[in-house]
Each structure stands twice: as structure tokens, then as C-alpha cells.
Design a protein around this motif. Structure first.
Motif, PDB file in Angstrom:
ATOM      1  N   ALA A 166      70.765  27.904  58.892  1.00 48.31           N
ATOM      2  CA  ALA A 166      69.706  26.965  58.519  1.00 48.31           C
ATOM      3  C   ALA A 166      68.540  27.711  57.873  1.00 48.31           C
ATOM      4  O   ALA A 166      67.955  27.240  56.886  1.00 48.31           O
ATOM      5  CB  ALA A 166      69.227  26.195  59.743  1.00 48.31           C
ATOM      6  N   LYS A 167      68.218  28.886  58.391  1.00 53.86           N
ATOM      7  CA  LYS A 167      67.143  29.690  57.830  1.00 53.86           C
ATOM      8  C   LYS A 167      67.503  30.143  56.409  1.00 53.86           C
ATOM      9  O   LYS A 167      66.668  30.064  55.498  1.00 53.86           O
ATOM     10  CB  LYS A 167      66.884  30.904  58.720  1.00 53.86           C
ATOM     11  N   LEU A 168      68.750  30.589  56.192  1.00 55.06           N
ATOM     12  CA  LEU A 168      69.184  31.007  54.856  1.00 55.06           C
ATOM     13  C   LEU A 168      69.154  29.844  53.871  1.00 55.06           C
ATOM     14  O   LEU A 168      68.745  30.014  52.717  1.00 55.06           O
ATOM     15  CB  LEU A 168      70.597  31.605  54.912  1.00 55.06           C
ATOM     16  N   ARG A 169      69.587  28.652  54.314  1.00 46.56           N
ATOM     17  CA  ARG A 169      69.550  27.475  53.433  1.00 46.56           C
ATOM     18  C   ARG A 169      68.122  27.157  53.027  1.00 46.56           C
ATOM     19  O   ARG A 169      67.847  26.852  51.861  1.00 46.56           O
ATOM     20  CB  ARG A 169      70.176  26.273  54.135  1.00 46.56           C
ATOM     21  N   ALA A 170      67.194  27.228  53.982  1.00 43.97           N
ATOM     22  CA  ALA A 170      65.787  26.939  53.681  1.00 43.97           C
ATOM     23  C   ALA A 170      65.221  27.974  52.711  1.00 43.97           C
ATOM     24  O   ALA A 170      64.463  27.620  51.790  1.00 43.97           O
ATOM     25  CB  ALA A 170      64.968  26.917  54.966  1.00 43.97           C
ATOM     26  N   GLU A 171      65.598  29.246  52.897  1.00 42.04           N
ATOM     27  CA  GLU A 171      65.123  30.291  51.986  1.00 42.04           C
ATOM     28  C   GLU A 171      65.672  30.091  50.582  1.00 42.04           C
ATOM     29  O   GLU A 171      64.952  30.244  49.594  1.00 42.04           O
ATOM     30  CB  GLU A 171      65.515  31.671  52.520  1.00 42.04           C
ATOM     31  N   ARG A 172      66.967  29.746  50.463  1.00 39.80           N
ATOM     32  CA  ARG A 172      67.566  29.499  49.144  1.00 39.80           C
ATOM     33  C   ARG A 172      66.911  28.305  48.464  1.00 39.80           C
ATOM     34  O   ARG A 172      66.651  28.327  47.266  1.00 39.80           O
ATOM     35  CB  ARG A 172      69.069  29.265  49.274  1.00 39.80           C
ATOM     36  N   LYS A 173      66.644  27.253  49.234  1.00 41.38           N
ATOM     37  CA  LYS A 173      66.006  26.065  48.667  1.00 41.38           C
ATOM     38  C   LYS A 173      64.599  26.391  48.176  1.00 41.38           C
ATOM     39  O   LYS A 173      64.208  25.981  47.077  1.00 41.38           O
ATOM     40  CB  LYS A 173      65.949  24.957  49.717  1.00 41.38           C
ATOM     41  N   ALA A 174      63.853  27.158  48.957  1.00 46.35           N
ATOM     42  CA  ALA A 174      62.500  27.539  48.551  1.00 46.35           C
ATOM     43  C   ALA A 174      62.540  28.423  47.304  1.00 46.35           C
ATOM     44  O   ALA A 174      61.708  28.267  46.397  1.00 46.35           O
ATOM     45  CB  ALA A 174      61.802  28.274  49.691  1.00 46.35           C
ATOM     46  N   ALA A 175      63.518  29.333  47.228  1.00 47.50           N
ATOM     47  CA  ALA A 175      63.649  30.199  46.046  1.00 47.50           C
ATOM     48  C   ALA A 175      63.995  29.376  44.810  1.00 47.50           C
ATOM     49  O   ALA A 175      63.465  29.608  43.721  1.00 47.50           O
ATOM     50  CB  ALA A 175      64.712  31.258  46.294  1.00 47.50           C
ATOM     51  N   ARG A 176      64.885  28.380  44.973  1.00 42.64           N
ATOM     52  CA  ARG A 176      65.253  27.508  43.844  1.00 42.64           C
ATOM     53  C   ARG A 176      64.054  26.702  43.365  1.00 42.64           C
ATOM     54  O   ARG A 176      63.815  26.576  42.163  1.00 42.64           O
ATOM     55  CB  ARG A 176      66.362  26.559  44.299  1.00 42.64           C
ATOM     56  N   GLU A 177      63.285  26.168  44.307  1.00 37.45           N
ATOM     57  CA  GLU A 177      62.108  25.384  43.938  1.00 37.45           C
ATOM     58  C   GLU A 177      61.059  26.260  43.262  1.00 37.45           C
ATOM     59  O   GLU A 177      60.397  25.834  42.317  1.00 37.45           O
ATOM     60  CB  GLU A 177      61.525  24.687  45.162  1.00 37.45           C
ATOM     61  N   ALA A 178      60.924  27.506  43.734  1.00 35.17           N
ATOM     62  CA  ALA A 178      59.956  28.420  43.119  1.00 35.17           C
ATOM     63  C   ALA A 178      60.411  28.802  41.711  1.00 35.17           C
ATOM     64  O   ALA A 178      59.593  28.919  40.795  1.00 35.17           O
ATOM     65  CB  ALA A 178      59.799  29.673  43.977  1.00 35.17           C
ATOM     66  N   LYS A 179      61.707  28.978  41.519  1.00 30.49           N
ATOM     67  CA  LYS A 179      62.240  29.394  40.224  1.00 30.49           C
ATOM     68  C   LYS A 179      62.136  28.279  39.192  1.00 30.49           C
ATOM     69  O   LYS A 179      61.750  28.514  38.051  1.00 30.49           O
ATOM     70  CB  LYS A 179      63.698  29.826  40.384  1.00 30.49           C
ATOM     71  N   PHE A 180      62.496  27.058  39.585  1.00 30.67           N
ATOM     72  CA  PHE A 180      62.539  25.958  38.631  1.00 30.67           C
ATOM     73  C   PHE A 180      61.334  25.034  38.722  1.00 30.67           C
ATOM     74  O   PHE A 180      61.194  24.124  37.908  1.00 30.67           O
ATOM     75  CB  PHE A 180      63.822  25.146  38.824  1.00 30.67           C
ATOM     76  N   GLY A 181      60.469  25.227  39.677  1.00 28.75           N
ATOM     77  CA  GLY A 181      59.242  24.433  39.790  1.00 28.75           C
ATOM     78  C   GLY A 181      59.489  22.957  39.999  1.00 28.75           C
ATOM     79  O   GLY A 181      58.735  22.131  39.515  1.00 28.75           O
TER      80      GLY A 181
END
Length: 136
Positions: free
Chosen positions: A80-95
Motif C-alpha cells: 500500500a505504501k509503494l502504491r501511494a508513492e507511485r501515485k504521488a510520483a505520477r501526479e508530480a510528473k504529470f501534474g
């Protein structure tokens, strides 16, 4: 003593299978736990699998089960922590922008309500407006 040496029985019914926890006593007077999994097979047949755990081994089995449950819980939290980190990275990358994927020959894929999963095409039903309903 009940039928076939049963002292106590409880059942857990899930969607497609049932589990029976039977406390039994054999002819020698040994008490054991019998765990039976029963799931519906072809037609009216049921697939049954069972294990027996004798009373003197119960603490070791429970210790192993407890260790397994702790591992599962720890692994679930890490995933769950890895999924949240990936989601945050995707949102940061694509805004927060919508990402359009490109097809084989460079054409853009658009959301046409059809879910393509390989050989089978799933068409998502769309909601009808109240005007469309009244016309029918």
C-alpha cells in the motif's frame, strides 16, 4: 460423542467454498482438529481437502499461522505504501493531466467506452438520459 467421533463442529461459508473446523476424538482417545475445505466442482460434485492437527502439535501450528499472518499484514502495508508513492510520483510528473497512450502506428487511443483486454472486447454500457428513456 457425536457421529464419527465429532466433539464440536463449526462452519465458515464463503462465496465459492466452505470450511469446516471439526474437533474429533479417534478410537484411541486422541483429540485432534480436522480442517476440511469443500468447494463446488463440476456438476454436483464437491472437491474436498482436509488436514488433521493433533492436540500436542496445535501450539506449533498456531505459532506458524501467527507468523504467516504477521508477514501478510506487513507485506500488505508495504504494498500500500509503494502504491501511494507511485501515485504521488505520477501526479508530480504529470501534474494531474490526463495521459493519452499511443497505439501501434502512432495513432492516439481515445476513450470510446470499449475496454480492450486482448482477444475479447468489453463494451461498457453508457447511462441513458431521461429524454432517451422517455422516447422508448
Amino acid at each position: 460423542m457425536g457421529i464419527r467421533g465429532e466433539l464440536f463442529t463449526t462452519q465458515i461459508t464463503l462465496e465459492n467454498r466452505s470450511y469446516f473446523f471439526n474437533v474429533k476424538e479417534n478410537r484411541a482417545g486422541d483429540v485432534f482438529l480436522q480442517i476440511v475445505e469443500s468447494k463446488k466442482g463440476d456438476g454436483t460434485d464437491f472437491d474436498r481437502h482436509q488436514i488433521a492437527i493433533f492436540a500436542e502439535d496445535m501450539q506449533k501450528v498456531l505459532k506458524g499461522l501467527d507468523e504467516s499472518l504477521k508477514f501478510i499484514e506487513k507485506d500488505r502495508k508495504e504494498r500500500a505504501k509503494l502504491r501511494a508513492e507511485r501515485k504521488a510520483a505520477r501526479e508530480a510528473k504529470f501534474g494531474g493531466k490526463k495521459v493519452v497512450r499511443r497505439g501501434k502506428k502512432g495513432e492516439e487511443k481515445t476513450d470510446d467506452g470499449i475496454k480492450r483486454t486482448g482477444k475479447v472486447i468489453h463494451i461498457a454500457s453508457k447511462k441513458m438520459d431521461s429524454d432517451e428513456k422517455s422516447e422508448e
